[in-house]
Design a protein around this motif. Structure first.
Motif, PDB file in Angstrom:
ATOM      1  N   ALA A 121       0.838  -1.204   0.000  1.00 17.91           N
ATOM      2  CA  ALA A 121       0.000   0.000   0.000  1.00 17.91           C
ATOM      3  C   ALA A 121       0.871   1.251   0.000  1.00 17.91           C
ATOM      4  CB  ALA A 121      -0.934  -0.005   1.209  1.00 17.91           C
ATOM      5  N   HIS A 122       1.922   1.247   0.800  1.00 23.59           N
ATOM      6  CA  HIS A 122       2.843   2.392   0.832  1.00 23.59           C
ATOM      7  C   HIS A 122       3.518   2.593  -0.527  1.00 23.59           C
ATOM      8  CE1 HIS A 122       2.350   3.023   5.076  1.00 23.59           C
ATOM      9  NE2 HIS A 122       3.441   3.755   5.191  1.00 23.59           N
ATOM     10  N   MET A 123       3.952   1.513  -1.127  1.00 21.67           N
ATOM     11  CA  MET A 123       4.619   1.620  -2.429  1.00 21.67           C
ATOM     12  C   MET A 123       3.658   2.186  -3.481  1.00 21.67           C
ATOM     13  SD  MET A 123       7.743   0.743  -1.963  1.00 21.67           S
ATOM     14  CE  MET A 123       8.333   0.504  -3.616  1.00 21.67           C
ATOM     15  N   GLY A 124       2.404   1.760  -3.432  1.00 21.23           N
ATOM     16  CA  GLY A 124       1.410   2.296  -4.359  1.00 21.23           C
ATOM     17  C   GLY A 124       1.223   3.792  -4.176  1.00 21.23           C
ATOM     18  N   ARG A 125       1.133   4.223  -2.932  1.00 17.15           N
ATOM     19  CA  ARG A 125       0.980   5.662  -2.661  1.00 17.15           C
ATOM     20  C   ARG A 125       2.222   6.427  -3.090  1.00 17.15           C
ATOM     21  NH1 ARG A 125      -1.558  10.027  -3.155  1.00 17.15           N
ATOM     22  NH2 ARG A 125      -1.341  11.536  -1.478  1.00 17.15           N
ATOM     23  N   MET A 126       3.388   5.842  -2.913  1.00 19.78           N
ATOM     24  CA  MET A 126       4.629   6.504  -3.339  1.00 19.78           C
ATOM     25  C   MET A 126       4.655   6.672  -4.861  1.00 19.78           C
ATOM     26  SD  MET A 126       7.408   4.842  -0.727  1.00 19.78           S
ATOM     27  CE  MET A 126       8.761   6.005  -0.997  1.00 19.78           C
ATOM     28  N   ARG A 127       4.173   5.672  -5.586  1.00 23.71           N
ATOM     29  CA  ARG A 127       4.100   5.799  -7.051  1.00 23.71           C
ATOM     30  C   ARG A 127       3.149   6.929  -7.450  1.00 23.71           C
ATOM     31  NH1 ARG A 127       4.817   0.260  -6.567  1.00 23.71           N
ATOM     32  NH2 ARG A 127       2.598  -0.183  -6.467  1.00 23.71           N
ATOM     33  N   LEU A 150       6.474  11.690   0.615  1.00 26.15           N
ATOM     34  CA  LEU A 150       7.336  10.587   0.180  1.00 26.15           C
ATOM     35  C   LEU A 150       8.396  10.256   1.230  1.00 26.15           C
ATOM     36  CD1 LEU A 150       7.730  11.525  -3.581  1.00 26.15           C
ATOM     37  CD2 LEU A 150       6.843   9.335  -2.707  1.00 26.15           C
ATOM     38  N   ASN A 151       8.972  11.267   1.839  1.00 22.43           N
ATOM     39  CA  ASN A 151       9.974  11.016   2.875  1.00 22.43           C
ATOM     40  C   ASN A 151       9.373  10.316   4.090  1.00 22.43           C
ATOM     41  OD1 ASN A 151      12.699  11.995   2.108  1.00 22.43           O
ATOM     42  ND2 ASN A 151      11.544  13.833   1.616  1.00 22.43           N
ATOM     43  N   HIS A 152       8.165  10.683   4.459  1.00 25.71           N
ATOM     44  CA  HIS A 152       7.510  10.011   5.578  1.00 25.71           C
ATOM     45  C   HIS A 152       7.164   8.565   5.222  1.00 25.71           C
ATOM     46  CE1 HIS A 152       6.987  13.069   8.729  1.00 25.71           C
ATOM     47  NE2 HIS A 152       7.202  13.888   7.715  1.00 25.71           N
ATOM     48  N   LEU A 153       6.680   8.357   4.015  1.00 22.55           N
ATOM     49  CA  LEU A 153       6.382   6.990   3.587  1.00 22.55           C
ATOM     50  C   LEU A 153       7.653   6.152   3.533  1.00 22.55           C
ATOM     51  CD1 LEU A 153       3.771   7.814   0.823  1.00 22.55           C
ATOM     52  CD2 LEU A 153       3.314   6.626   2.977  1.00 22.55           C
ATOM     53  N   ASP A 154       8.751   6.748   3.073  1.00 21.17           N
ATOM     54  CA  ASP A 154      10.027   6.041   3.026  1.00 21.17           C
ATOM     55  C   ASP A 154      10.485   5.648   4.432  1.00 21.17           C
ATOM     56  OD1 ASP A 154      12.461   5.120   1.571  1.00 21.17           O
ATOM     57  OD2 ASP A 154      13.394   6.694   2.794  1.00 21.17           O
ATOM     58  N   ALA A 155      10.317   6.553   5.387  1.00 19.82           N
ATOM     59  CA  ALA A 155      10.676   6.228   6.770  1.00 19.82           C
ATOM     60  C   ALA A 155       9.827   5.065   7.283  1.00 19.82           C
ATOM     61  CB  ALA A 155      10.498   7.454   7.661  1.00 19.82           C
ATOM     62  N   ASP A 156       8.534   5.067   6.968  1.00 23.39           N
ATOM     63  CA  ASP A 156       7.669   3.951   7.350  1.00 23.39           C
ATOM     64  C   ASP A 156       8.165   2.644   6.728  1.00 23.39           C
ATOM     65  OD1 ASP A 156       5.964   5.592   8.806  1.00 23.39           O
ATOM     66  OD2 ASP A 156       4.331   5.531   7.323  1.00 23.39           O
ATOM     67  N   LEU A 157       8.546   2.694   5.452  1.00 29.95           N
ATOM     68  CA  LEU A 157       9.031   1.484   4.778  1.00 29.95           C
ATOM     69  C   LEU A 157      10.295   0.943   5.447  1.00 29.95           C
ATOM     70  CD1 LEU A 157       8.468   2.358   1.021  1.00 29.95           C
ATOM     71  CD2 LEU A 157       7.265   0.624   2.359  1.00 29.95           C
ATOM     72  N   ARG A 158      11.214   1.842   5.792  1.00 29.68           N
ATOM     73  CA  ARG A 158      12.438   1.403   6.473  1.00 29.68           C
ATOM     74  C   ARG A 158      12.101   0.782   7.824  1.00 29.68           C
ATOM     75  NH1 ARG A 158      15.227   6.061   7.313  1.00 29.68           N
ATOM     76  NH2 ARG A 158      13.879   7.357   6.055  1.00 29.68           N
ATOM     77  N   TRP A 159      11.141   1.386   8.544  1.00 28.24           N
ATOM     78  CA  TRP A 159      10.713   0.837   9.822  1.00 28.24           C
ATOM     79  C   TRP A 159      10.091  -0.546   9.616  1.00 28.24           C
ATOM     80  CZ3 TRP A 159       6.034  -0.828  11.608  1.00 28.24           C
ATOM     81  CH2 TRP A 159       5.980  -1.140  12.975  1.00 28.24           C
ATOM     82  N   MET A 160       9.265  -0.706   8.592  1.00 29.45           N
ATOM     83  CA  MET A 160       8.636  -2.007   8.328  1.00 29.45           C
ATOM     84  C   MET A 160       9.682  -3.079   8.044  1.00 29.45           C
ATOM     85  SD  MET A 160       5.230  -1.227   6.097  1.00 29.45           S
ATOM     86  CE  MET A 160       5.026   0.516   5.844  1.00 29.45           C
ATOM     87  N   THR A 161      10.718  -2.726   7.296  1.00 27.51           N
ATOM     88  CA  THR A 161      11.789  -3.674   6.994  1.00 27.51           C
ATOM     89  C   THR A 161      12.490  -4.110   8.281  1.00 27.51           C
ATOM     90  OG1 THR A 161      12.104  -2.732   4.798  1.00 27.51           O
ATOM     91  CG2 THR A 161      13.954  -3.988   5.717  1.00 27.51           C
ATOM     92  N   THR A 162      12.812  -3.143   9.139  1.00 23.53           N
ATOM     93  CA  THR A 162      13.466  -3.443  10.416  1.00 23.53           C
ATOM     94  C   THR A 162      12.567  -4.301  11.294  1.00 23.53           C
ATOM     95  OG1 THR A 162      14.675  -1.359  10.315  1.00 23.53           O
ATOM     96  CG2 THR A 162      14.484  -2.393  12.484  1.00 23.53           C
TER      97      THR A 162
END
Length: 177
Positions: A121-127, A150-162
């Motif tokens: 969902a985050h990746m879709g919103r980033m696109r 985009l920067n906030h979504l990217d931070a969320d993605l990094r958090w999800m990976t961790t």
């Protein structure tokens, strides 16, 4: 975001009526939630009540009345005070994604599947935001607003990976608590 201060800021450039304030808000803050007309007029009434704005004129021109508002000297001081105030970092992090991961663990759900779906969902919103900011007619306010999101979504993605990498440990901690 403080609607009253945003409207005061829009009035700083001169008198305006509610319809124009709503339109200018939506243009200046393209990625923000659009203001409802009712919210604009209610906020203007409160600004007048609090002495931060005043009615400049009321015109009819054969149609419905249009009231024009302007900021008062007190309103200009309040706006300057607010604009200079440092926005404090949030003292508590209320993260719905984290809460759903923990609840998923507590309810014997699949937190890893949830994180994968949330990532998609985050990746879709980033696109979508990337398309918005790279459009030929995108103005700088739109680009900057999209970059912020985009920067906030990217931070969320990094958090999800961790978090996904630590799910085994988190699950053990949540299950033993």
């Amino acid at each position: 975001m403080s609607t009253r201060h945003i409207l005061l800021g829009l009035l700083a450039s001169g008198s305006s009526h509610g319809y124009d304030l709503k339109r200018r808000h939506d243009e200046r803050f393209p990625q923000a939630r659009p203001l409802a007309y009712g919210q604009v007029y209610t906020t203007l009434q409160r600004l007048v009540r609090d002495g931060l704005a005043e009615v400049d004129a009321t015109e009819s021109d054969g149609g419905p009345e249009r009231t024009t508002y302007r900021a008062t000297a007190d309103g200009e001081r309040e706006l300057a005070r607010w604009a200079a105030e440092i926005a404090p970092p949030a003292p508590f992090v209320t993260n719905e994604i984290f809460a759903k991961v923990v609840v998923s663990i507590l309810s014997d759900g699949d937190p890893d599947a949830y994180l994968r779906a949330q990532r998609a969902a985050h990746m879709g919103r980033m696109r979508e935001l990337t398309q918005v900011k790279t459009a030929k007619d995108a103005d700088l306010a739109t680009v900057l607003s999209a970059d912020y999101a985009l920067n906030h979504l990217d931070a969320d993605l990094r958090w999800m990976t961790t978090t996904a990498a630590r799910l085994t440990t988190l699950t053990a901690e949540v299950d033993t608590a």
